[in-house]
Design an enzyme around this catalytic site. Structure first.
Site, PDB file in Angstrom:
ATOM      1  N   ARG A  76       0.883 -13.338   2.423  1.00  0.00           N
ATOM      2  CA  ARG A  76      -0.181 -13.427   3.443  1.00  0.00           C
ATOM      3  C   ARG A  76      -1.062 -14.648   3.194  1.00  0.00           C
ATOM      4  NH1 ARG A  76      -2.422  -7.385   2.825  1.00  0.00           N
ATOM      5  NH2 ARG A  76      -0.436  -6.686   1.989  1.00  0.00           N
TER       6      ARG A  76
ATOM      7  N   ASN B 276       2.110   8.786   0.750  1.00  0.00           N
ATOM      8  CA  ASN B 276       1.705   7.465   1.225  1.00  0.00           C
ATOM      9  C   ASN B 276       2.807   6.979   2.168  1.00  0.00           C
ATOM     10  OD1 ASN B 276       0.968   4.829   1.573  1.00  0.00           O
ATOM     11  ND2 ASN B 276       0.835   4.334  -0.607  1.00  0.00           N
TER      12      ASN B 276
ATOM     13  N   ARG C  72      -2.769   9.203   1.851  1.00  0.00           N
ATOM     14  CA  ARG C  72      -3.425   7.900   1.886  1.00  0.00           C
ATOM     15  C   ARG C  72      -3.449   7.450   3.348  1.00  0.00           C
ATOM     16  NH1 ARG C  72      -1.379   2.057  -0.229  1.00  0.00           N
ATOM     17  NH2 ARG C  72      -3.343   1.020   0.129  1.00  0.00           N
TER      18      ARG C  72
ATOM     19  N   GLU D 279      -4.208   4.499  -7.843  1.00  0.00           N
ATOM     20  CA  GLU D 279      -4.693   4.965  -6.546  1.00  0.00           C
ATOM     21  C   GLU D 279      -4.257   6.404  -6.281  1.00  0.00           C
ATOM     22  OE1 GLU D 279      -4.930   1.432  -3.522  1.00  0.00           O
ATOM     23  OE2 GLU D 279      -3.421   0.975  -5.006  1.00  0.00           O
TER      24      GLU D 279
ATOM     25  N   HIS E  86      -8.236  -1.468   0.058  1.00  0.00           N
ATOM     26  CA  HIS E  86      -8.069  -1.180  -1.376  1.00  0.00           C
ATOM     27  C   HIS E  86      -9.283  -0.447  -1.944  1.00  0.00           C
ATOM     28  CE1 HIS E  86      -5.353  -4.988  -1.748  1.00  0.00           C
ATOM     29  NE2 HIS E  86      -4.583  -3.915  -1.652  1.00  0.00           N
TER      30      HIS E  86
END
Ligand code: ADP
Length: 411
Positions: free
Chosen positions: A240, A7, A90, A383, A179
């Site tokens: 965010r 990743n 990923r 994940e 996601h």
């Protein structure tokens, strides 16, 4: 099959090396501050830590050091790179090209490049990871697993923005969602836990971590999700903003003379619960400050709870009901407070949380009361394991296909 999961971020690289026979995590690690002062690789093998502190100039060097750590005589887990059977990458953005994971070939690399304009911070780093691994291990099969793929089932009315339609057709401006690997994984697990067929369920999955998104899943398919064209849309997150009135941006340009870079920085790094509280992006710090009666910490939490709750109502309406709400990721798995407050006053929908069961942290458990019409579940996300599973499945199919082809050629 032993699979290396990569990743790649812009200045960091996370990896896991998993033996798929028993889904055992052989080693995992993190390379930080790539191309900066103080770069470091930290590897963890069954709790034993190994650290390499050395200048790491770029991602090529980073991946070389990952291989070095995995091969290390004392701290490693393999004695030759050929023991890595496959690599799963990923990849953040697959645009409209991919609705599932794929074996990496030249066309896939080209398509990921096409999506750089849609994810300028993430896709270039993901591509470097793929290209460096291809250079270092040319005969090892690689798979790309996209954050956006699961949401490609959304209907047009969910993904088209109310903007001039040409912005979609000519510039690919639409909702993509992110996601996806996590939402897919926890929804499948939820059906398993409830002992129901996923095709009979309406599920709302709340992936609440540093980045957070909520998805409506009907009959196993994503029909809407809170993140959008970028991972900035939706609920407020650590730093965010989530969705805001778009005119705030033109106001900031016109009245505050802010540049595009400054606005990007405000919306991505200085907003969310950090921006409101002025304390931290980490909910543990904000929950602690709230206990000390800090008003802005309290406000940050209340805004967050209320936005999550509104998405639950919104998606229940979109699906014509809801059978199950799932909480996952750092905050969803570990904060009883967040689960309780985001389900507060939802009894009218048939949601009732059991306060005792809800004390759980980081474990798969049903936390709703026995008579709750809507089941509320906590399901830890994984994940990396999902990426490894997709990689294993595709590589096995690919090998079989190649063998069949070779047999036909020999015949
Ligand atoms: P990401 O993968 O998006 O970086 P994670 O899923 O790891 O994020 O979630 C990290 C966040 O989870 C932390 O910033 C923190 O806000 C929250 N978190 C983790 N543990 C707890 C806890 N015990 N209580 C409350 N919040 C927690």
């Amino acid at each position: 099959m032993r699979i290396l999961i990569i990743n790649c971020g812009s200045s960091s690289l996370k990896y896991q090396f998993i033996d798929m026979e028993n889904e055992f995590l052989l080693a995992k690690g993190l390379v930080e501050r790539i191309g900066m002062d103080g770069s470091v690789l930290c590897q963890n093998r069954s709790g034993e830590k190994y650290k390499i502190e050395i200048p790491i100039l770029d991602h090529k060097e980073a991946i070389s050091f990952v291989l070095k750590a995995l091969l290390d005589e004392k701290h490693g887990v393999i004695s030759d790179v050929s023991e890595i059977d496959a690599i799963g990458h990923r990849v953040v953005h697959g645009g409209e090209f991919y609705s599932q994971s794929v074996i990496v070939d030249d066309t896939v690399i080209q398509n990921i490049k096409e999506c750089v304009k849609l994810a300028p911070l993430h896709n270039p780093a993901n591509l470097i990871g793929i290209e460096v691994c291809k250079g270092l291990m040319p005969s090892t099969p690689m798979v790309a697993v996209f954050d956006t793929a699961f949401h490609q089932t959304m209907p047009e009315e969910s993904y088209v923005y109310a903007l001039p339609y040409e912005l979609y057709t000519q510039h690919s401006i639409r909702k993509y969602g992110f996601h996806g690997t996590s939402h897919k994984h926890v929804s499948e697990k939820a059906a398993e836990m409830l002992n129901k067929n996923i095709n009979d369920l309406k599920i709302i999955t709340c992936h609440l971590g540093n980045g957070a998104s909520i998805t409506a899943i009907k009959e196993g398919k994503s029909i809407d999700t809170s993140m959008g064209f970028t991972p900035l849309e939706g609920i407020p997150m650590g730093t965010r903003s989530g969705s805001i009135d778009p005119a705030i941006i033109t106001f900031m340009i016109r009245e505050l003379n802010l540049s595009v870079a400054e606005i990007d920085d405000i919306l991505n790094k200085k907003s969310g619960v950090y921006g409101i509280s002025g304390i931290s992006s980490d909910f543990r710090d904000i929950e602690a400050a709230d206990e000390d009666e800090n008003k802005r910490a309290h406000l940050a939490l209340e805004i967050f709870y209320s936005k999550v709750k509104k998405y639950i109502g919104y998606y229940a309406a979109a699906m014509g009901g809801v059978d199950c709400i799932v909480y996952t990721a750092g905050l969803g798995e570990n904060s009883p407070e967040v689960r309780e407050k985001t389900c507060r006053d939802l009894e009218f929908l048939g949601v009732s949380i059991d306060k005792d069961k809800n004390k759980v942290r980081g474990q798969a458990l049903e936390v709703s009361t026995v008579d709750s019409k809507v089941k509320v579940l906590v399901i830890p996300t994984n994940e990396e394991l999902m990426i490894a599973k997709d990689t294993q499945e595709l590589v096995m199919d690919f090998k079989l296909f190649k063998e069949e082809l070779e047999d036909k050629i020999i015949v």
